[in-house]
Design an enzyme around this catalytic site. Structure first.
Site, short mmCIF file in Angstrom:
data_model
loop_
_atom_site.label_atom_id
_atom_site.label_comp_id
_atom_site.label_asym_id
_atom_site.label_seq_id
_atom_site.Cartn_x
_atom_site.Cartn_y
_atom_site.Cartn_z
N ASN A 107 -3.05 -26.23 -1.88
CA ASN A 107 -4.75 -26.07 -1.10
C ASN A 107 -5.58 -24.96 -0.82
OD1 ASN A 107 -3.83 -28.98 -0.05
ND2 ASN A 107 -2.58 -27.99 1.97
N HIS A 124 -4.25 -23.51 -6.77
CA HIS A 124 -5.36 -23.37 -7.00
C HIS A 124 -5.92 -22.90 -6.52
CE1 HIS A 124 -4.29 -27.98 -7.46
NE2 HIS A 124 -4.33 -27.45 -8.98
N CYS A 132 -16.93 -11.86 -9.02
CA CYS A 132 -18.26 -11.98 -10.93
C CYS A 132 -17.47 -12.42 -12.29
CB CYS A 132 -18.78 -10.56 -11.06
SG CYS A 132 -19.22 -10.03 -11.99
N CYS A 135 -18.12 -8.98 -14.75
CA CYS A 135 -17.56 -7.80 -14.27
C CYS A 135 -16.03 -8.16 -13.87
CB CYS A 135 -17.89 -6.29 -13.69
SG CYS A 135 -18.19 -7.06 -12.43
N CYS A 152 -23.65 -10.74 -8.37
CA CYS A 152 -22.47 -8.68 -8.52
C CYS A 152 -24.06 -8.28 -8.92
CB CYS A 152 -22.10 -9.49 -9.76
SG CYS A 152 -20.87 -8.23 -9.86
N CYS A 154 -23.75 -5.91 -10.70
CA CYS A 154 -24.01 -5.88 -12.47
C CYS A 154 -24.79 -7.16 -13.22
CB CYS A 154 -22.50 -6.16 -13.18
SG CYS A 154 -21.92 -7.55 -13.31
N SER A 193 -0.56 -35.87 -3.75
CA SER A 193 -0.51 -37.60 -3.80
C SER A 193 0.61 -37.04 -5.57
CB SER A 193 -2.09 -38.55 -4.27
OG SER A 193 -3.27 -37.10 -4.66
P1 OAD Z 1 -5.29 -36.26 -2.67
O1 OAD Z 1 -5.81 -36.42 -1.85
O2 OAD Z 1 -5.33 -36.70 -3.36
O3 OAD Z 1 -3.90 -36.60 -1.50
C1 OAD Z 1 -3.51 -36.25 -0.06
C2 OAD Z 1 -2.24 -37.09 0.59
O4 OAD Z 1 -2.03 -36.68 1.18
C3 OAD Z 1 -2.41 -38.36 0.45
O5 OAD Z 1 -1.07 -39.08 -0.31
C4 OAD Z 1 -2.16 -39.34 1.66
O6 OAD Z 1 -1.22 -40.01 1.94
C5 OAD Z 1 -1.58 -37.83 2.25
N1 OAD Z 1 -1.42 -37.97 3.90
C6 OAD Z 1 -3.03 -38.03 4.44
N2 OAD Z 1 -2.75 -37.61 5.55
C7 OAD Z 1 -1.85 -36.97 5.98
C8 OAD Z 1 -0.93 -36.32 7.25
N3 OAD Z 1 -0.86 -36.30 8.06
N4 OAD Z 1 0.58 -35.70 6.32
C9 OAD Z 1 1.01 -36.07 5.36
N5 OAD Z 1 0.67 -36.60 4.35
C10 OAD Z 1 -0.63 -36.96 3.98
O7 OAD Z 1 -4.66 -34.14 -2.22
P2 OAD Z 1 -3.91 -33.43 -3.04
O8 OAD Z 1 -3.13 -34.39 -4.08
O9 OAD Z 1 -3.81 -31.73 -1.94
O10 OAD Z 1 -7.53 -29.39 -7.05
O11 OAD Z 1 -4.83 -33.27 -4.28
C11 OAD Z 1 -4.37 -31.91 -5.76
C12 OAD Z 1 -5.60 -31.67 -6.60
O12 OAD Z 1 -6.19 -32.37 -6.38
C13 OAD Z 1 -5.92 -30.86 -5.16
O13 OAD Z 1 -5.52 -30.09 -4.84
C14 OAD Z 1 -7.58 -30.59 -6.22
C15 OAD Z 1 -7.80 -32.21 -5.50
O14 OAD Z 1 -8.69 -32.33 -6.92
C16 OAD Z 1 -8.33 -29.01 -7.33
O15 OAD Z 1 -9.27 -29.48 -6.81
C17 OAD Z 1 -8.48 -28.10 -8.70
#
Ligand code: OAD
Length: 252
Positions: A107, A124, A132, A135, A152, A154, A193
């Site tokens: 997050n 992430h 920037c 620079c 920026c 620059c 996920s």
């Molecule tokens: P996802 O949106 O892929 O997954 C969120 C997960 O949280 C799912 O498995 C849901 O079931 C679960 N969930 C929902 N509500 C919940 C709650 N109250 N308590 C516990 N779990 C809950 O999000 P991420 O796995 O964080 O990357 O996604 C990974 C990366 O994909 C992010 O960091 C971002 C995205 O693209 C970048 O932007 C580089």
């Protein structure tokens, strides 16, 4: 899940924690869902409405810096308006009882730190920081939410310090996170996920290295089958129960 079996599973996790020295909590968007920050892949998730390749990559930024800047301003505003939830606070509280404890988060919302977590590795990036592209000077925008590209002194474009698709993870953060996961006794995978790599290697490495793996998520994921215990539910409800039971067993 019935309360009875949930209690048994929490006891199993707490038994492990009581004999552990080192803990890793790997988190994703789900841990902030109860604060009101949208996730990515759930039914109402961000990537259902917006395509990652149109926003979260460097080429998109160069093609349309106004749009990408405005989108990150919008997200940063949401993140400023929300508060850490009981899940974030419980994770921060558990840290106080361990010699080695790391939150490894995907997050960018800063909510773990705002809840009091100290040792946080951000795989992430962090939406509060900007830099920037020319620079590399860093900028904090505070409560300024630009709706157009910003530059920026620059002349270079200023971008958020977050990892976009196709980009490398911050090396120090990732290496420290891998080291923590390879040496922990218990690893939690919470609200993710677990499909975005290399971040999703963290719970896998922990398990491969002999850690007890606990998943907290209302839905099954790609790593559920690897977990020693799956606690099906919301992190803001389950994590406080774990910490409460842990403290009770320690006589606190
Ligand atoms: P996802 O949106 O892929 O997954 C969120 C997960 O949280 C799912 O498995 C849901 O079931 C679960 N969930 C929902 N509500 C919940 C709650 N109250 N308590 C516990 N779990 C809950 O999000 P991420 O796995 O964080 O990357 O996604 C990974 C990366 O994909 C992010 O960091 C971002 C995205 O693209 C970048 O932007 C580089």
């Amino acid at each position: 899940m019935e309360t009875h079996s949930l209690t048994n599973l929490i006891n199993k996790v707490v038994n492990k924690l009581l004999e552990s020295k080192s803990v890793v909590v790997f988190t994703g968007a789900g841990v902030s869902a109860e604060s009101g920050v949208p996730t990515f892949r759930d039914k109402d998730g961000l990537w259902q409405k917006l395509k990652p390749e149109e926003l979260a990559n460097f080429n998109a930024f160069m093609r349309n810096p106004d749009m990408v800047t405005e989108w990150y301003s919008h997200r940063r505003k949401i993140m400023h308006q929300v508060q850490p939830n009981p899940g974030h606070f419980a994770i921060a509280e558990l840290e106080k009882f361990f010699e080695r404890f790391a939150v490894v988060t995907q997050n960018i919302d800063n909510l773990h730190q705002r809840a009091g977590s100290k040792n946080v590795f951000e795989l992430h990036g962090n939406i509060e920081r900007n830099y920037c592209i020319k620079c590399k000077k860093f900028y904090q925008l505070g409560d300024i939410y630009p709706d157009k590209a910003i530059y920026c002194e620059c002349g270079g474009l200023i971008r958020p310090d977050v990892v976009w698709f196709g980009e490398m993870l911050p090396e120090d953060e990732y290496e420290s996170a891998v080291k923590a996961s390879r040496t922990c006794d218990v690893c939690f995978s919470v609200g993710t996920s677990a499909v975005v790599f290399p971040a999703a290697y963290i719970p896998i490495y922990a398990k491969q290295s002999g850690a007890f793996l606990v998943e907290i998520n209302p839905n099954p994921t790609d790593i559920s089958s690897l977990a020693d215990v799956v606690l099906q539910g919301k992190s803001g409800e389950i994590f406080p129960l774990i910490v409460e039971e842990f403290k009770k067993r320690k006589g606190l």
